[in-house]
Design a protein around this motif. Structure first.
Motif, mmCIF file in Angstrom:
data_model
loop_
_atom_site.group_PDB
_atom_site.id
_atom_site.type_symbol
_atom_site.label_atom_id
_atom_site.label_comp_id
_atom_site.label_asym_id
_atom_site.label_seq_id
_atom_site.Cartn_x
_atom_site.Cartn_y
_atom_site.Cartn_z
ATOM 1 N N VAL A 96 -28.635 49.989 50.727
ATOM 2 C CA VAL A 96 -27.951 51.115 50.089
ATOM 3 C C VAL A 96 -26.486 51.171 50.511
ATOM 4 O O VAL A 96 -25.585 51.347 49.675
ATOM 5 C CB VAL A 96 -28.654 52.449 50.403
ATOM 6 N N LYS A 97 -26.212 51.007 51.796
ATOM 7 C CA LYS A 97 -24.832 51.082 52.256
ATOM 8 C C LYS A 97 -23.973 49.979 51.649
ATOM 9 O O LYS A 97 -22.825 50.209 51.257
ATOM 10 C CB LYS A 97 -24.779 51.021 53.791
ATOM 11 N N GLU A 98 -24.519 48.788 51.588
ATOM 12 C CA GLU A 98 -23.769 47.682 50.996
ATOM 13 C C GLU A 98 -23.478 47.959 49.522
ATOM 14 O O GLU A 98 -22.376 47.698 49.023
ATOM 15 C CB GLU A 98 -24.539 46.371 51.141
ATOM 16 N N LYS A 99 -24.461 48.492 48.808
ATOM 17 C CA LYS A 99 -24.249 48.844 47.405
ATOM 18 C C LYS A 99 -23.172 49.915 47.259
ATOM 19 O O LYS A 99 -22.348 49.857 46.333
ATOM 20 C CB LYS A 99 -25.559 49.342 46.779
ATOM 21 N N ILE A 100 -23.182 50.901 48.142
ATOM 22 C CA ILE A 100 -22.158 51.951 48.105
ATOM 23 C C ILE A 100 -20.770 51.330 48.210
ATOM 24 O O ILE A 100 -19.849 51.665 47.457
ATOM 25 C CB ILE A 100 -22.376 52.969 49.239
ATOM 26 N N GLY A 101 -20.606 50.405 49.159
ATOM 27 C CA GLY A 101 -19.313 49.751 49.323
ATOM 28 C C GLY A 101 -18.936 48.909 48.124
ATOM 29 O O GLY A 101 -17.809 48.982 47.622
ATOM 30 N N TYR A 102 -19.873 48.112 47.629
ATOM 31 C CA TYR A 102 -19.608 47.179 46.530
ATOM 32 C C TYR A 102 -19.239 47.921 45.240
ATOM 33 O O TYR A 102 -18.196 47.656 44.628
ATOM 34 C CB TYR A 102 -20.832 46.303 46.309
ATOM 35 N N TYR A 103 -20.088 48.856 44.849
ATOM 36 C CA TYR A 103 -19.844 49.547 43.580
ATOM 37 C C TYR A 103 -18.734 50.590 43.711
ATOM 38 O O TYR A 103 -17.985 50.822 42.752
ATOM 39 C CB TYR A 103 -21.141 50.168 43.056
ATOM 40 N N LEU A 162 -17.258 53.453 33.744
ATOM 41 C CA LEU A 162 -17.598 52.443 34.748
ATOM 42 C C LEU A 162 -18.613 52.990 35.744
ATOM 43 O O LEU A 162 -19.546 52.282 36.144
ATOM 44 C CB LEU A 162 -16.350 51.975 35.485
ATOM 45 N N ILE A 163 -18.470 54.247 36.142
ATOM 46 C CA ILE A 163 -19.428 54.857 37.059
ATOM 47 C C ILE A 163 -20.834 54.811 36.468
ATOM 48 O O ILE A 163 -21.805 54.472 37.165
ATOM 49 C CB ILE A 163 -19.019 56.309 37.384
ATOM 50 N N SER A 164 -20.960 55.128 35.194
ATOM 51 C CA SER A 164 -22.278 55.091 34.541
ATOM 52 C C SER A 164 -22.867 53.684 34.575
ATOM 53 O O SER A 164 -24.064 53.505 34.847
ATOM 54 C CB SER A 164 -22.158 55.571 33.092
ATOM 55 N N GLU A 165 -22.017 52.676 34.323
ATOM 56 C CA GLU A 165 -22.481 51.294 34.364
ATOM 57 C C GLU A 165 -22.930 50.912 35.775
ATOM 58 O O GLU A 165 -23.975 50.269 35.954
ATOM 59 C CB GLU A 165 -21.364 50.359 33.896
ATOM 60 N N CYS A 166 -22.149 51.303 36.763
ATOM 61 C CA CYS A 166 -22.490 50.992 38.152
ATOM 62 C C CYS A 166 -23.791 51.669 38.570
ATOM 63 O O CYS A 166 -24.628 51.063 39.252
ATOM 64 C CB CYS A 166 -21.350 51.425 39.080
ATOM 65 N N ASN A 167 -23.965 52.920 38.187
ATOM 66 C CA ASN A 167 -25.184 53.646 38.544
ATOM 67 C C ASN A 167 -26.420 53.024 37.910
ATOM 68 O O ASN A 167 -27.475 52.913 38.545
ATOM 69 C CB ASN A 167 -25.055 55.116 38.145
ATOM 70 N N ARG A 168 -26.294 52.607 36.642
ATOM 71 C CA ARG A 168 -27.441 51.968 35.972
ATOM 72 C C ARG A 168 -27.807 50.652 36.661
ATOM 73 O O ARG A 168 -28.986 50.331 36.833
ATOM 74 C CB ARG A 168 -27.108 51.700 34.497
ATOM 75 N N GLU A 169 -26.808 49.909 37.058
ATOM 76 C CA GLU A 169 -27.042 48.596 37.660
ATOM 77 C C GLU A 169 -27.561 48.683 39.086
ATOM 78 O O GLU A 169 -28.365 47.864 39.528
ATOM 79 C CB GLU A 169 -25.735 47.798 37.632
ATOM 80 N N SER A 170 -27.112 49.709 39.820
ATOM 81 C CA SER A 170 -27.366 49.771 41.262
ATOM 82 C C SER A 170 -28.439 50.756 41.687
ATOM 83 O O SER A 170 -28.983 50.648 42.793
ATOM 84 C CB SER A 170 -26.065 50.145 41.980
ATOM 85 N N GLY A 171 -28.704 51.772 40.863
ATOM 86 C CA GLY A 171 -29.603 52.837 41.282
ATOM 87 C C GLY A 171 -28.935 53.874 42.158
ATOM 88 O O GLY A 171 -29.602 54.740 42.731
#
Length: 231
Positions: A82-89, A32-41
């Motif tokens: 970036v902060k919002e993405k950190i929280g979401y993912y 899941l981390i890999s998927e989140c990183n690909r989607e979010s940067g």
């Protein structure tokens, strides 16, 4: 455990057993981390069997003990979202952990940065961490400071319409989301066309942007993405 049950059952846990996370669970989390990183940067990473970041005596506040596993929530140094993405993912991974029988706690300051435990690119920095593992307890629910009515608005043109069921489910889940000091500095607005606006309120320390991502994740999972669009 289903994801909506995980939203209800997840509570902050600061004391952990000396018990490793099983390899098959680590594999699911890292997928899941890999998927989140690909989607979010972003550059989220799972650190396991590393006891120094929360070693005894590093910080008095927070009273962590037994923490040997944690999520590193890292991303670009600059970027308005970036902060919002950190929280979401980050919350996506946290909720998966809950479904796997693990406990977690979001952490902003009370840990030691062990730089050898993870990787950063030149344009990245560590934002937050999440302690994780098998807790000594499952934690307890914080008392709710605010109500759904205080944290949402209905700005549809036609007056007198009841709030859709999906919006109510989303708001209930948003209220269960962890926020800094349990302050719940966010506001959801229902607009025409089943559009939803979510905004963070002013926060002197800048944590509300992380919190907004967390609560948006909870809202989206409970409401169902098929029912609405983010403005």
């Amino acid at each position: 455990m289903e994801i909506l049950e995980a939203i209800r059952e997840r509570h902050a846990v600061r004391k952990y057993q000396d018990r490793p996370i099983e390899a098959e669970k680590v594999e699911q989390i890292e997928q899941l981390i890999s998927e989140c990183n690909r989607e979010s940067g972003l550059h989220i990473q799972l650190v396991t069997n590393e006891p120094l970041a929360f070693s005894k005596g590093v910080f008095k506040y927070g009273q962590f003990s037994g923490v040997k596993n944690y999520l590193v929530l890292a991303g670009p140094k600059k970027g308005h979202d970036v902060k919002e993405k950190i929280g979401y993912y980050g919350q996506k991974v946290v909720l998966l952990m809950q479904t796997l029988g693990l406990n977690t706690c979001w952490v902003a300051l009370t840990f030691k940065n062990i730089k050898d435990a993870y990787e950063l690119r030149d344009d990245e920095e560590l934002k937050l961490v999440v302690a994780c593992g098998y807790g000594e307890t499952n934690g307890v629910q914080h008392p709710q400071k605010k109500t759904v009515e205080e944290l949402c608005r209905d700005e549809r043109a036609q007056e007198g319409q009841p709030l859709p069921d999906w919006f109510g489910r989303g708001m209930e889940a948003a209220l269960l989301a962890p926020t800094a000091m349990n302050q719940q500095k966010f506001l959801f607005t229902l607009l025409d066309g089943n559009k939803v606006r979510a905004k963070a309120k002013f926060d002197l320390f800048g944590n509300a942007a992380y919190d907004l991502g967390i609560v948006k994740c909870n809202f989206e999972l409970a409401a169902g993405k098929q029912h609405f669009e983010w403005e």
